[in-house]
Enzyme design. Structure first.
Site, PDB file in Angstrom:
ATOM      1  N   ARG A   1     -12.404  -4.508  -7.022  1.00  0.00           N
ATOM      2  CA  ARG A   1     -12.218  -5.255  -5.765  1.00  0.00           C
ATOM      3  C   ARG A   1     -13.571  -5.523  -5.119  1.00  0.00           C
ATOM      4  NH1 ARG A   1      -8.434  -2.493  -1.375  1.00  0.00           N
ATOM      5  NH2 ARG A   1     -10.134  -0.997  -1.435  1.00  0.00           N
TER       6      ARG A   1
ATOM      7  N   PHE B   1       0.858  -1.186   0.000  1.00  0.00           N
ATOM      8  CA  PHE B   1       0.000   0.000   0.000  1.00  0.00           C
ATOM      9  C   PHE B   1       0.899   1.242   0.000  1.00  0.00           C
ATOM     10  CE2 PHE B   1      -2.910   3.147   1.629  1.00  0.00           C
ATOM     11  CZ  PHE B   1      -4.150   2.744   1.150  1.00  0.00           C
TER      12      PHE B   1
ATOM     13  N   ASP C   1       1.935  -5.173   8.422  1.00  0.00           N
ATOM     14  CA  ASP C   1       0.739  -4.343   8.303  1.00  0.00           C
ATOM     15  C   ASP C   1      -0.462  -5.282   8.168  1.00  0.00           C
ATOM     16  OD1 ASP C   1      -1.409  -2.780   7.386  1.00  0.00           O
ATOM     17  OD2 ASP C   1      -0.054  -1.313   6.482  1.00  0.00           O
TER      18      ASP C   1
ATOM     19  N   TYR D   1     -10.971   0.620  10.624  1.00  0.00           N
ATOM     20  CA  TYR D   1     -12.165   1.050   9.870  1.00  0.00           C
ATOM     21  C   TYR D   1     -12.503   0.122   8.706  1.00  0.00           C
ATOM     22  CZ  TYR D   1      -8.476   3.413   7.108  1.00  0.00           C
ATOM     23  OH  TYR D   1      -7.343   3.695   6.394  1.00  0.00           O
ATOM     24  N   LYS D   2     -11.659  -0.881   8.441  1.00  0.00           N
ATOM     25  CA  LYS D   2     -11.962  -1.827   7.365  1.00  0.00           C
ATOM     26  C   LYS D   2     -12.781  -2.984   7.956  1.00  0.00           C
ATOM     27  CE  LYS D   2      -8.102  -0.131   4.646  1.00  0.00           C
ATOM     28  NZ  LYS D   2      -6.666  -0.221   4.377  1.00  0.00           N
TER      29      LYS D   2
HETATM   30  C1  LIG Z   1      -5.916   0.927   4.352  1.00  0.00           C
HETATM   31  C2  LIG Z   1      -4.438   0.778   4.480  1.00  0.00           C
HETATM   32  C3  LIG Z   1      -3.653   1.791   5.057  1.00  0.00           C
HETATM   33  C4  LIG Z   1      -4.293   3.080   5.458  1.00  0.00           C
HETATM   34  O1  LIG Z   1      -3.505   3.852   6.298  1.00  0.00           O
HETATM   35  P1  LIG Z   1      -4.148   5.155   6.950  1.00  0.00           P
HETATM   36  O2  LIG Z   1      -3.074   5.735   7.749  1.00  0.00           O
HETATM   37  O3  LIG Z   1      -5.346   4.721   7.729  1.00  0.00           O
HETATM   38  O4  LIG Z   1      -4.608   6.043   5.836  1.00  0.00           O
HETATM   39  C5  LIG Z   1      -2.309   1.556   5.221  1.00  0.00           C
HETATM   40  N1  LIG Z   1      -1.744   0.398   4.817  1.00  0.00           N
HETATM   41  C6  LIG Z   1      -2.474  -0.593   4.252  1.00  0.00           C
HETATM   42  C7  LIG Z   1      -1.826  -1.864   3.843  1.00  0.00           C
HETATM   43  C8  LIG Z   1      -3.830  -0.418   4.052  1.00  0.00           C
HETATM   44  O5  LIG Z   1      -4.545  -1.381   3.471  1.00  0.00           O
END
Ligand SMILES: *Cc1c(COP(=O)(O)O)cnc(C)c1O
Length: 418
Positions: free
Chosen positions: A377, A131, A203, A228-229
Site C-alpha cells: 500500500r 477493516f 467509517d 491519526y491517519k
Molecule cells: C484504521 C482503521 C480503524 C482503526 O480503529 P482503531 O480503533 O483506531 O484501532 C478502524 N476502521 C478502519 C476502516 C480503519 O481504517
C-alpha cells in the site's frame, strides 16, 4: 508509455498551491513517506504544543487546567474544527475514544433506533473486506445483545443491493477500503439503505482528510473515523464521531459514562444524557493526545478538501502511470480502481512477494506498508507528498524489482506491526 521525466515532476511541484504547507510537517531526511494513510506525519507545531500541555497546562495549571486551559471543552472544540472536512455542522462532531469504541457506540445506538421502528430488523450488512475491527465490534455487539442479531457480509460492493432488505437494521460500510483504496458512493448507498428502511454507519478512517466527504448532503445517519491517519493527529490519537442531529437525542449510547451526562459534576446517581453529540462521550479524555489533534487540523484549516483532492488525484495518477511504464515487466497488479470517482488517496499493488518488497523499499527510504494478502500500500498525502517524491519512489521500486534485492532473506522477517 509515459511522457514524464523527473523535470516534469519538479515543475508540478513548483506549480503546486499546497507546496508551502509541507514545511509545516517535520519529515525525516532521506525518507519518502507514503504511509500517511496509516500514521500521518508530525506537524512541526506538535512538539511545542506537547511541551506546552505537559509543562504549563499540566505542570503549572494542574487541576485548574480543566477550566483554564479548555481541557473540558476539547472534544467538542476539535470536533468543530474537524466538521468541515466531513460535511458536518458545528456542534455535531466530538473527538473522543477510538474508532473501534465509537463504532460500538453508534452501532448500538442505530440498532436501538431500529428496535423502536421495526424490531424485526436484526441484520447488520457489511463487506467481508471491511477493516477487521469494524467486523469484530459488530460481532461483539451482536453477541452481547443476544436477541438474534447477526452480521451479513458481502464479497463486493455490487452485492450490497441484494443484501439490504426488510430484515436489515444497519448498513455499516467503510467509505474508502483500507486495503484496496476503493471508494464507495456514500450518497447512493445511503439512499439505497434508506429506501429499504435501513440506517447507515459510515467509517471514514481512510476518508477524513483524504477525500471530500459530505455527510449531510449524503443523508448519512452515523459516522466515525480516526485522526491519526490523514488528519496527522499522532500515534493513537482519539477518533471522531458524528450523528445526524435528527437521530442524536433519540437514545443513550451504551457507554453511558459521566462525560456524557447532562451535569457531570452534579454527581447524580441517575444517568441523564446531555442533549447533543456530547452524549457520545464516555469518561475522562486523554488530554495530551487530544491536544495533538489540533495541530493537524490547524493545517487543514489553511486549505480545503477540493484543492487537496485535485492534488491527490494527480499524485495517484502519476504513481500508477509511472509504475506501469517503468515496472510493467514485473508481476505487479493494480488493485485500486482507476476511475477517480472510485479511488481514495492510496494506491495498492499486489505482488507475489509483497511483504518482502515493502521491507526492501523501507530499507531504501520509501515507506509504504503491507496488508495481507500480498498487497503493498502506498498512501499519498497531498499536504506533504511531492511529485518529485513520487518519481523517486517509483525509481527505487524499479531498482528493487529489477535487481531482485527484495529476495534477500532479511526482508522475510515479520515485525509485530506490518
Ligand atoms: C484504521 C482503521 C480503524 C482503526 O480503529 P482503531 O480503533 O483506531 O484501532 C478502524 N476502521 C478502519 C476502516 C480503519 O481504517
Amino acid at each position: 508509455m509515459t511522457t514524464f521525466d523527473r523535470e516534469h515532476c519538479i515543475r508540478l511541484d513548483q506549480q503546486d498551491p499546497l507546496r508551502p504547507l509541507r514545511d509545516q510537517f517535520a519529515l525525516p531526511e532521506g525518507v519518502t513517506y507514503l504511509d500517511g494513510n496509516s500514521l500521518g506525519a508530525r506537524p512541526r507545531a506538535a512538539a511545542a504544543r506537547a511541551a506546552q500541555v505537559v509543562a504549563e497546562e499540566w505542570g503549572e495549571g494542574l487541576i485548574r487546567s480543566w477550566n483554564t486551559a479548555g481541557w473540558f471543552e476539547l472534544p467538542q472544540r476539535l470536533g468543530n474544527k474537524l466538521a468541515p472536512l466531513v460535511g458536518a455542522g458545528q456542534d455535531e462532531v466530538v473527538v473522543t475514544d477510538t474508532t473501534s469504541i465509537n463504532l460500538f457506540k453508534v452501532l448500538a445506538a442505530a440498532l436501538r433506533v431500529q428496535q423502536t421502528r421495526d424490531p424485526a430488523r436484526k441484520v447488520i450488512v457489511s463487506e467481508a473486506s471491511n477493516f477487521p475491527t469494524d467486523l469484530y465490534i459488530a460481532q461483539g455487539l451482536a453477541d452481547l445483545l443476544q436477541q438474534g442479531y447477526s452480521l451479513r457480509l458481502v464479497n463486493s460492493p455490487a452485492e450490497i443491493d441484494a443484501a439490504v432488505g426488510a430484515d436489515t437494521a444497519v448498513l455499516m460500510l467503510t467509505h474508502v477500503n483500507y486495503k484496496t483504496g476503493e471508494m464507495l458512493d456514500m450518497a447512493s448507498l445511503t439512499e439505497l439503505a434508506h429506501a429499504r428502511g435501513a440506517l447507515t454507519v459510515w467509517d471514514l478512517c481512510h476518508s477524513a482528510g483524504a477525500v471530500p466527504v459530505n455527510l449531510k448532503a449524503a443523508g448519512a445517519d452515523y459516522a466515525i473515523g480516526c485522526t491519526y491517519k490523514y488528519l496527522n493527529g499522532g500515534p493513537g490519537s482519539p477518533a471522531f464521531v458524528w450523528v445526524a442531529p435528527a437521530l442524536r437525542d433519540a437514545f443513550w449510547q451504551p457507554l453511558s459514562g459521566w462525560w456524557g451526562h447532562a451535569a457531570p459534576f452534579a454527581m447524580d446517581p441517575q444517568y441523564r444524557p446531555v442533549e447533543g453529540v456530547r452524549r457520545f462521550l464516555c469518561g475522562t479524555q486523554p488530554v495530551t493526545s487530544l491536544a495533538m489533534v489540533e495541530c493537524g487540523l490547524d493545517i487543514f484549516a489553511q486549505t480545503n478538501m477540493q484543492v487537496l483532492r485535485a492534488k491527490s488525484l494527480l499524485l495517484t495518477d502519476l504513481f500508477i502511470e509511472l509504475v506501469e511504464a517503468r515496472c510493467g515487466h514485473h508481476p505487479l497488479t493494480l488493485v485500486t480502481p482507476r476511475e477517480h470517482a472510485r479511488r481514495g488517496s492510496q494506491v495498492s499493488l499486489e505482488h507475489p512477494d509483497g511483504y518482502a518488497l515493502v521491507q526492501a523499499l523501507i530499507e531504501r527510504g520509501v515507506i509504504g506498508d503491507y496488508r495481507e494478502p500480498r498487497i503493498a500500500r502506498f498512501g499519498f498525502t497531498p499536504l506533504y507528498t511531492s511529485f518529485a517524491e513520487v518519481w523517486d519512489a517509483v525509481e527505487i521500486l524499479r531498482d528493487v524489482l529489477d535487481s531482485g534485492a527484495y529476495r534477500d532473506a532479511r526482508f522475510q522477517t515479520r515485525g509485530q506491526v506490518t
